[in-house]
Design a protein around this motif. Structure first.
Motif, mmCIF file in Angstrom:
data_model
loop_
_atom_site.group_PDB
_atom_site.id
_atom_site.type_symbol
_atom_site.label_atom_id
_atom_site.label_comp_id
_atom_site.label_asym_id
_atom_site.label_seq_id
_atom_site.Cartn_x
_atom_site.Cartn_y
_atom_site.Cartn_z
ATOM 1 N N LEU A 66 0.829 -1.210 0.000
ATOM 2 C CA LEU A 66 0.000 0.000 0.000
ATOM 3 C C LEU A 66 0.862 1.258 0.000
ATOM 4 O O LEU A 66 0.547 2.236 -0.694
ATOM 5 C CB LEU A 66 -0.948 0.002 1.196
ATOM 6 N N LEU A 67 1.952 1.223 0.739
ATOM 7 C CA LEU A 67 2.842 2.385 0.794
ATOM 8 C C LEU A 67 3.477 2.639 -0.567
ATOM 9 O O LEU A 67 3.482 3.769 -1.058
ATOM 10 C CB LEU A 67 3.912 2.181 1.871
ATOM 11 N N VAL A 68 3.987 1.596 -1.199
ATOM 12 C CA VAL A 68 4.615 1.749 -2.518
ATOM 13 C C VAL A 68 3.576 2.177 -3.553
ATOM 14 O O VAL A 68 3.828 3.070 -4.368
ATOM 15 C CB VAL A 68 5.312 0.431 -2.947
ATOM 16 N N SER A 69 2.393 1.565 -3.502
ATOM 17 C CA SER A 69 1.370 1.882 -4.495
ATOM 18 C C SER A 69 0.830 3.297 -4.335
ATOM 19 O O SER A 69 0.288 3.866 -5.287
ATOM 20 C CB SER A 69 0.231 0.867 -4.444
ATOM 21 N N SER A 70 0.993 3.892 -3.149
ATOM 22 C CA SER A 70 0.517 5.261 -2.962
ATOM 23 C C SER A 70 1.298 6.236 -3.833
ATOM 24 O O SER A 70 0.762 7.256 -4.256
ATOM 25 C CB SER A 70 0.610 5.668 -1.493
ATOM 26 N N PHE A 71 2.553 5.916 -4.128
ATOM 27 C CA PHE A 71 3.349 6.772 -5.005
ATOM 28 C C PHE A 71 2.907 6.633 -6.464
ATOM 29 O O PHE A 71 3.219 7.472 -7.292
ATOM 30 C CB PHE A 71 4.838 6.434 -4.878
ATOM 31 N N LEU A 72 2.198 5.558 -6.760
ATOM 32 C CA LEU A 72 1.689 5.327 -8.113
ATOM 33 C C LEU A 72 0.217 5.717 -8.224
ATOM 34 O O LEU A 72 -0.442 5.404 -9.204
ATOM 35 C CB LEU A 72 1.858 3.854 -8.483
ATOM 36 N N ILE A 73 -0.313 6.336 -7.204
ATOM 37 C CA ILE A 73 -1.684 6.826 -7.085
ATOM 38 C C ILE A 73 -2.707 5.695 -6.931
ATOM 39 O O ILE A 73 -3.765 5.900 -6.366
ATOM 40 C CB ILE A 73 -2.068 7.762 -8.258
ATOM 41 N N ILE A 74 -2.402 4.477 -7.367
ATOM 42 C CA ILE A 74 -3.366 3.387 -7.229
ATOM 43 C C ILE A 74 -3.549 2.980 -5.770
ATOM 44 O O ILE A 74 -4.450 2.215 -5.444
ATOM 45 C CB ILE A 74 -2.987 2.151 -8.079
ATOM 46 N N GLY A 75 -2.704 3.501 -4.899
ATOM 47 C CA GLY A 75 -2.829 3.209 -3.475
ATOM 48 C C GLY A 75 -4.120 3.738 -2.875
ATOM 49 O O GLY A 75 -4.630 3.191 -1.902
ATOM 50 N N LEU A 76 -4.663 4.820 -3.461
ATOM 51 C CA LEU A 76 -5.902 5.399 -2.920
ATOM 52 C C LEU A 76 -7.062 4.406 -2.979
ATOM 53 O O LEU A 76 -7.659 4.099 -1.944
ATOM 54 C CB LEU A 76 -6.248 6.693 -3.670
ATOM 55 N N PRO A 77 -7.406 3.855 -4.148
ATOM 56 C CA PRO A 77 -8.502 2.871 -4.148
ATOM 57 C C PRO A 77 -8.122 1.568 -3.446
ATOM 58 O O PRO A 77 -8.984 0.903 -2.865
ATOM 59 C CB PRO A 77 -8.795 2.639 -5.639
ATOM 60 N N LEU A 78 -6.842 1.201 -3.483
ATOM 61 C CA LEU A 78 -6.416 -0.026 -2.805
ATOM 62 C C LEU A 78 -6.619 0.066 -1.296
ATOM 63 O O LEU A 78 -6.961 -0.920 -0.648
ATOM 64 C CB LEU A 78 -4.959 -0.354 -3.118
ATOM 65 N N CYS A 79 -6.419 1.253 -0.723
ATOM 66 C CA CYS A 79 -6.639 1.445 0.717
ATOM 67 C C CYS A 79 -8.102 1.202 1.070
ATOM 68 O O CYS A 79 -8.406 0.526 2.062
ATOM 69 C CB CYS A 79 -6.239 2.857 1.131
ATOM 70 N N LEU A 80 -8.990 1.738 0.258
ATOM 71 C CA LEU A 80 -10.424 1.539 0.511
ATOM 72 C C LEU A 80 -10.800 0.073 0.345
ATOM 73 O O LEU A 80 -11.565 -0.476 1.139
ATOM 74 C CB LEU A 80 -11.249 2.405 -0.433
ATOM 75 N N PHE A 81 -10.244 -0.553 -0.677
ATOM 76 C CA PHE A 81 -10.524 -1.966 -0.899
ATOM 77 C C PHE A 81 -10.012 -2.802 0.274
ATOM 78 O O PHE A 81 -10.681 -3.728 0.729
ATOM 79 C CB PHE A 81 -9.896 -2.458 -2.207
ATOM 80 N N TYR A 82 -8.829 -2.458 0.792
ATOM 81 C CA TYR A 82 -8.267 -3.195 1.923
ATOM 82 C C TYR A 82 -9.181 -3.082 3.152
ATOM 83 O O TYR A 82 -9.436 -4.076 3.829
ATOM 84 C CB TYR A 82 -6.857 -2.696 2.258
ATOM 85 N N LEU A 83 -9.660 -1.873 3.431
ATOM 86 C CA LEU A 83 -10.562 -1.686 4.575
ATOM 87 C C LEU A 83 -11.840 -2.503 4.396
ATOM 88 O O LEU A 83 -12.323 -3.132 5.333
ATOM 89 C CB LEU A 83 -10.915 -0.209 4.734
ATOM 90 N N PHE A 84 -12.374 -2.485 3.184
ATOM 91 C CA PHE A 84 -13.586 -3.245 2.884
ATOM 92 C C PHE A 84 -13.318 -4.740 3.056
ATOM 93 O O PHE A 84 -14.127 -5.468 3.646
ATOM 94 C CB PHE A 84 -14.047 -2.919 1.454
ATOM 95 N N TYR A 85 -12.170 -5.198 2.585
ATOM 96 C CA TYR A 85 -11.788 -6.612 2.722
ATOM 97 C C TYR A 85 -11.670 -7.011 4.195
ATOM 98 O O TYR A 85 -12.123 -8.079 4.596
ATOM 99 C CB TYR A 85 -10.468 -6.875 1.994
ATOM 100 N N GLU A 86 -11.059 -6.152 5.000
ATOM 101 C CA GLU A 86 -10.933 -6.431 6.435
ATOM 102 C C GLU A 86 -12.315 -6.564 7.071
ATOM 103 O O GLU A 86 -12.545 -7.432 7.905
ATOM 104 C CB GLU A 86 -10.137 -5.330 7.144
#
Length: 191
Positions: A66-86
């Motif tokens: 998630l930290l690395v992907s945040s620099f590629l901007i795709i981290g934003l939706p991935l963070c939401l998806f991770y929370l939803f998955y949890e």
């Protein structure tokens, strides 16, 4: 701690809403399973006495990605998806324990989650806030090009994110050793 919660109240309400929606979906998903799958899960759980919490590598890998992907901007939706998955996994776990052990299973899994998941999830909320900030600032950097203030904010959020990774890593190691001992005290609920 209350000051920190008040400062991030809107963000915490948002992430808790995402997790709660995930929990509801997890309950629904667990109840939609076929009879054979439910029977297999129940048979597996009935043979288990106590769980040992081990999310050391899972959390380390997910947080790093998630930290690395945040620099590629795709981290934003991935963070939401991770929370939803949890949320889905929490809802599924609670539902399965309730199906298997009824009210005792609910009590056991809530104690388990309180000891093993709530603290790590709370830390993860604040980690994700900084990861989301990095993504936002990277977008700002793309728009405004060479803004040194934005670069500084990216760096500060990155360093704070690394601190959260280290803190969660240490907590997960402690939980690995304490979890079995603590949860074995409540294993009578699974009989």
């Amino acid at each position: 701690m209350p000051k920190l919660i008040r400062k991030h109240k809107k963000y915490l309400i948002f992430v808790l809403t995402v997790v709660l929606v995930g929990i509801v979906v997890g309950f629904i998903y667990a109840n939609l399973q076929s009879g054979n799958i439910k029977a297999n899960i129940i048979n597996t759980l009935e043979g288990i006495g106590t769980f040992r919490y081990n999310a050391i590598f899972k959390d380390l890998i997910i947080m790093s990605l998630l930290l690395v992907s945040s620099f590629l901007i795709i981290g934003l939706p991935l963070c939401l998806f991770y929370l939803f998955y949890e949320g889905i996994s929490l809802g599924f776990l609670i539902s399965i324990f309730m199906m298997t052990f009824k009210i005792k299973g609910l009590i056991y899994i809530l104690i388990y989650l309180l000891f093993n998941k709530i603290i790590t999830l709370f830390i993860m909320f604040f980690f994700l806030k900084h990861v989301i900030n990095i993504g936002r600032y990277v977008i700002g950097l793309i728009i405004y090009k060479k803004d040194s203030l934005i670069k500084e904010k990216i760096f500060l959020n990155f360093m704070t994110s690394l601190k959260y990774i280290i803190v969660l890593f240490v907590i997960n190691i402690i939980l690995y050793f304490l979890s079995y001992f603590l949860m074995s005290k409540f294993s009578f609920l699974l009989n």
